[in-house]
Scaffold this motif. Structure first.
Motif, PDB file in Angstrom:
ATOM      1  N   LYS A  79     -13.145   9.216   1.574  1.00  0.00           N
ATOM      2  CA  LYS A  79     -11.981  10.075   1.404  1.00  0.00           C
ATOM      3  C   LYS A  79     -11.454  10.478   2.780  1.00  0.00           C
ATOM      4  O   LYS A  79     -12.216  10.567   3.746  1.00  0.00           O
ATOM      5  CB  LYS A  79     -12.339  11.310   0.593  1.00  0.00           C
ATOM      6  CG  LYS A  79     -12.723  11.018  -0.852  1.00  0.00           C
ATOM      7  CD  LYS A  79     -13.054  12.301  -1.605  1.00  0.00           C
ATOM      8  CE  LYS A  79     -13.419  11.997  -3.047  1.00  0.00           C
ATOM      9  NZ  LYS A  79     -13.782  13.244  -3.798  1.00  0.00           N
ATOM     10  N   GLU A  98      -8.919   2.533   2.302  1.00  0.00           N
ATOM     11  CA  GLU A  98      -8.821   1.482   1.292  1.00  0.00           C
ATOM     12  C   GLU A  98      -9.930   0.444   1.486  1.00  0.00           C
ATOM     13  O   GLU A  98     -10.481   0.279   2.560  1.00  0.00           O
ATOM     14  CB  GLU A  98      -7.457   0.799   1.390  1.00  0.00           C
ATOM     15  CG  GLU A  98      -6.270   1.712   1.122  1.00  0.00           C
ATOM     16  CD  GLU A  98      -6.132   2.086  -0.348  1.00  0.00           C
ATOM     17  OE1 GLU A  98      -6.764   1.413  -1.195  1.00  0.00           O
ATOM     18  OE2 GLU A  98      -5.389   3.055  -0.638  1.00  0.00           O
ATOM     19  N   THR A 111      -4.601   5.275   3.484  1.00  0.00           N
ATOM     20  CA  THR A 111      -3.421   5.736   2.755  1.00  0.00           C
ATOM     21  C   THR A 111      -3.629   7.205   2.426  1.00  0.00           C
ATOM     22  O   THR A 111      -4.741   7.622   2.109  1.00  0.00           O
ATOM     23  CB  THR A 111      -3.196   4.942   1.458  1.00  0.00           C
ATOM     24  OG1 THR A 111      -4.326   5.117   0.585  1.00  0.00           O
ATOM     25  CG2 THR A 111      -3.003   3.466   1.742  1.00  0.00           C
ATOM     26  N   ALA A 112      -2.574   8.000   2.526  1.00  0.00           N
ATOM     27  CA  ALA A 112      -2.687   9.438   2.248  1.00  0.00           C
ATOM     28  C   ALA A 112      -1.341   9.972   1.803  1.00  0.00           C
ATOM     29  O   ALA A 112      -0.291   9.469   2.219  1.00  0.00           O
ATOM     30  CB  ALA A 112      -3.178  10.192   3.488  1.00  0.00           C
ATOM     31  N   GLU A 113      -1.394  10.984   0.955  1.00  0.00           N
ATOM     32  CA  GLU A 113      -0.172  11.622   0.455  1.00  0.00           C
ATOM     33  C   GLU A 113      -0.130  13.075   0.903  1.00  0.00           C
ATOM     34  O   GLU A 113      -1.165  13.754   0.950  1.00  0.00           O
ATOM     35  CB  GLU A 113      -0.109  11.507  -1.061  1.00  0.00           C
ATOM     36  CG  GLU A 113      -0.001  10.054  -1.516  1.00  0.00           C
ATOM     37  CD  GLU A 113       0.107   9.913  -3.023  1.00  0.00           C
ATOM     38  OE1 GLU A 113      -0.028  10.937  -3.731  1.00  0.00           O
ATOM     39  OE2 GLU A 113       0.329   8.774  -3.489  1.00  0.00           O
ATOM     40  N   ALA A 124      -2.558  16.227   4.422  1.00  0.00           N
ATOM     41  CA  ALA A 124      -2.509  15.041   3.572  1.00  0.00           C
ATOM     42  C   ALA A 124      -3.916  14.683   3.110  1.00  0.00           C
ATOM     43  O   ALA A 124      -4.898  14.940   3.816  1.00  0.00           O
ATOM     44  CB  ALA A 124      -1.888  13.861   4.309  1.00  0.00           C
ATOM     45  N   THR A 125      -3.997  14.106   1.936  1.00  0.00           N
ATOM     46  CA  THR A 125      -5.269  13.683   1.354  1.00  0.00           C
ATOM     47  C   THR A 125      -5.145  12.244   0.899  1.00  0.00           C
ATOM     48  O   THR A 125      -4.134  11.843   0.318  1.00  0.00           O
ATOM     49  CB  THR A 125      -5.642  14.564   0.153  1.00  0.00           C
ATOM     50  OG1 THR A 125      -5.681  15.933   0.561  1.00  0.00           O
ATOM     51  CG2 THR A 125      -7.007  14.175  -0.406  1.00  0.00           C
ATOM     52  N   GLY A 126      -6.160  11.458   1.185  1.00  0.00           N
ATOM     53  CA  GLY A 126      -6.112  10.065   0.774  1.00  0.00           C
ATOM     54  C   GLY A 126      -7.470   9.417   0.852  1.00  0.00           C
ATOM     55  O   GLY A 126      -8.492  10.059   0.622  1.00  0.00           O
ATOM     56  N   ARG A 127      -7.477   8.155   1.239  1.00  0.00           N
ATOM     57  CA  ARG A 127      -8.729   7.410   1.264  1.00  0.00           C
ATOM     58  C   ARG A 127      -8.638   6.263   2.263  1.00  0.00           C
ATOM     59  O   ARG A 127      -7.551   5.852   2.685  1.00  0.00           O
ATOM     60  CB  ARG A 127      -9.035   6.835  -0.118  1.00  0.00           C
ATOM     61  CG  ARG A 127      -7.968   5.878  -0.631  1.00  0.00           C
ATOM     62  CD  ARG A 127      -8.399   5.178  -1.907  1.00  0.00           C
ATOM     63  NE  ARG A 127      -9.511   4.282  -1.674  1.00  0.00           N
ATOM     64  CZ  ARG A 127     -10.081   3.551  -2.648  1.00  0.00           C
ATOM     65  NH1 ARG A 127      -9.648   3.657  -3.899  1.00  0.00           N
ATOM     66  NH2 ARG A 127     -11.074   2.739  -2.367  1.00  0.00           N
ATOM     67  N   ARG A 138       8.212   7.606   2.908  1.00  0.00           N
ATOM     68  CA  ARG A 138       7.092   6.741   3.263  1.00  0.00           C
ATOM     69  C   ARG A 138       7.085   6.510   4.772  1.00  0.00           C
ATOM     70  O   ARG A 138       8.126   6.329   5.403  1.00  0.00           O
ATOM     71  CB  ARG A 138       7.207   5.377   2.559  1.00  0.00           C
ATOM     72  CG  ARG A 138       7.214   5.445   1.032  1.00  0.00           C
ATOM     73  CD  ARG A 138       5.852   5.838   0.495  1.00  0.00           C
ATOM     74  NE  ARG A 138       5.787   5.747  -0.954  1.00  0.00           N
ATOM     75  CZ  ARG A 138       6.044   6.767  -1.778  1.00  0.00           C
ATOM     76  NH1 ARG A 138       6.420   7.961  -1.281  1.00  0.00           N
ATOM     77  NH2 ARG A 138       5.936   6.603  -3.083  1.00  0.00           N
ATOM     78  N   HIS A 152       0.826  -1.207   0.000  1.00  0.00           N
ATOM     79  CA  HIS A 152       0.000   0.000   0.000  1.00  0.00           C
ATOM     80  C   HIS A 152       0.865   1.264   0.000  1.00  0.00           C
ATOM     81  O   HIS A 152       0.437   2.317  -0.476  1.00  0.00           O
ATOM     82  CB  HIS A 152      -0.934   0.007   1.209  1.00  0.00           C
ATOM     83  CG  HIS A 152      -2.161  -0.825   1.054  1.00  0.00           C
ATOM     84  ND1 HIS A 152      -3.138  -0.544   0.116  1.00  0.00           N
ATOM     85  CD2 HIS A 152      -2.578  -1.930   1.725  1.00  0.00           C
ATOM     86  CE1 HIS A 152      -4.116  -1.437   0.213  1.00  0.00           C
ATOM     87  NE2 HIS A 152      -3.798  -2.290   1.175  1.00  0.00           N
ATOM     88  N   ARG A 155       4.061   9.444   1.187  1.00  0.00           N
ATOM     89  CA  ARG A 155       2.851   8.640   1.402  1.00  0.00           C
ATOM     90  C   ARG A 155       2.914   7.943   2.751  1.00  0.00           C
ATOM     91  O   ARG A 155       3.962   7.420   3.150  1.00  0.00           O
ATOM     92  CB  ARG A 155       2.739   7.594   0.283  1.00  0.00           C
ATOM     93  CG  ARG A 155       1.470   6.748   0.278  1.00  0.00           C
ATOM     94  CD  ARG A 155       1.469   5.884  -0.974  1.00  0.00           C
ATOM     95  NE  ARG A 155       0.352   4.942  -1.042  1.00  0.00           N
ATOM     96  CZ  ARG A 155      -0.848   5.224  -1.550  1.00  0.00           C
ATOM     97  NH1 ARG A 155      -1.081   6.434  -2.046  1.00  0.00           N
ATOM     98  NH2 ARG A 155      -1.806   4.313  -1.588  1.00  0.00           N
TER      99      ARG A 155
END
Length: 375
Positions: free
Chosen positions: A355, A228, A214-216, A223-226, A178, A105, A201
């Motif tokens: 999100k 999973e 997970t987010a970047e 940070a923005t992600g989702r 990471r 991931h 990430r």
């Protein structure tokens, strides 16, 4: 000890044929990272000593299972054979397939610098160090014994990642491409964002849930992600040798109390802890509930308790509507029924696939459609 064939078989079970992780799983003597562990029994946790039974050691170490190494403050390495601790696990060697999935991931590149949060047995740090090189891997844990033992075991297999003993929510000792955490947090620590390079990430799980995030890192420091579609569950971060006390006494008393309210529930009694999406949604909306469930002779019983004094009991035969007793500041079973209402009306729960938005200060939001939750 002839462990190589066992490690190779494990690699075939937990990775696909072209995975870059397969040769590293096949080359690591996992048994060296878990010489002793705890198994749950009816009268508490029982100690297993690997060197005393080589065949069982190999079977356990090269199975795709998590091996509990600490219960409360007692590590298996320090325990006496007759000890039977009770309580929550505080450290383990995570099942290898999940360690690999967490790294997958993260979308690790060959030149990425990684922070592995939650050293545990050191097996995950070993996999990462083989994949990236020890100079690109830092692993942190709150328990000084875990980092000390992991360092010795890593060096024994020729690996030397950096190891640090520290609170996972404190300032991390570096800057990373990471961050992968095999401990659960809530919310995501601001210190992780500060230690993550722009565009870096992070991979973690939300404490109390099976939600894998997970987010970047964004340009503004957030940070923005989702969330999973995958699922994972890890022990919560801690600041000492054990977790704070839980409302277990209230959970036990809830079996017999009358309560302030008695009503008929709308849905069958359910084992919430085993219904992962339902449990995750409930913990996002009403965090901190402890659960107990049992089914015997066609009768189902579910107990719920919270540290604020709230509790609930639901009993029924089979799938009949249950009798629900509740008391305290929160109506815990009502909160559960409200979620099941939403599930039936909408067809699914919004937590999975939501999100994720993390502010620079660590404030974390989940959002999907019109649903928004702040952690």
């Amino acid at each position: 000890m002839q462990w190589e064939a066992h490690a190779s078989a494990l690699a075939e079970r937990v990775t696909h044929a072209t995975s870059r992780w397969r040769p590293h799983v096949a080359a690591l003597p996992r048994h060296l990272f878990v010489p002793r562990w705890w198994s749950r029994t009816a009268d508490g946790w029982a100690l297993r000593d690997g060197p005393a039974d080589a065949s069982r050691w190999l079977e356990a170490a090269y199975s795709d299972t998590s091996l509990v190494t600490s219960v409360g403050p007692l590590h298996a390495d320090h325990a006496k054979s007759e000890e039977r601790p009770y309580g929550l696990p505080t450290s383990s060697a995570t099942l290898p397939s999940l360690v690999v999935r967490m790294f997958q991931h993260a979308r690790l590149g060959d030149n990425d610098v990684l922070c592995d949060v939650g050293t545990g047995s050191g097996y995950g740090a070993a996999l990462a160090a083989r994949r990236l090189g020890g100079h690109r891997v830092t692993s942190v844990d709150v328990d000084p014994y875990l980092t000390t033992a992991a360092r010795e075991r890593l060096e024994a297999v020729g690996l030397r990642p950096a190891l640090a003993t520290m609170d996972a929510a404190a300032q991390l000792p570096g800057v990373y491409d990471r961050i992968v955490a095999t401990v659960a947090v809530r919310p995501i620590p601001a210190s992780w964002l500060a230690a993550l390079k722009p565009g870096g990430r992070l991979v973690t799980t939300i404490a109390g849930t099976s939600l894998l995030v997970t987010a970047e890192k964004d340009g503004d420091g957030g940070a923005t992600g989702r969330v999973e579609w995958d699922r994972a569950g890890f022990m919560h971060t801690r600041t000492g040798p054990d977790y704070p006390p839980r409302p277990t006494e209230l959970l036990g008393r809830a079996r017999d109390l009358e309560g302030e309210e008695v009503r008929t529930g709308r849905y069958p009694v359910v084992d919430v802890a085993e219904a992962w999406d339902l449990a995750s949604m409930l913990d996002i909306t009403a965090p901190g509930i402890e659960h107990h469930y049992e089914a015997r002779d066609g009768r189902r019983l579910a107990l719920m308790a919270h540290a604020d004094g709230s509790w609930a009991r639901a009993t029924a035969h089979g799938t009949e509507p249950p009798t629900v007793h509740q008391s305290g500041p929160q109506r815990l079973w009502d909160a559960l029924d409200d979620i099941r209402d939403h599930w039936l009306a909408q067809g699914e729960l919004p937590v999975r696939g939501a999100k994720v938005f993390v502010k620079p200060d660590g404030t974390t939001y989940l959002a999907r459609g019109h649903w928004v939750a702040k952690l």
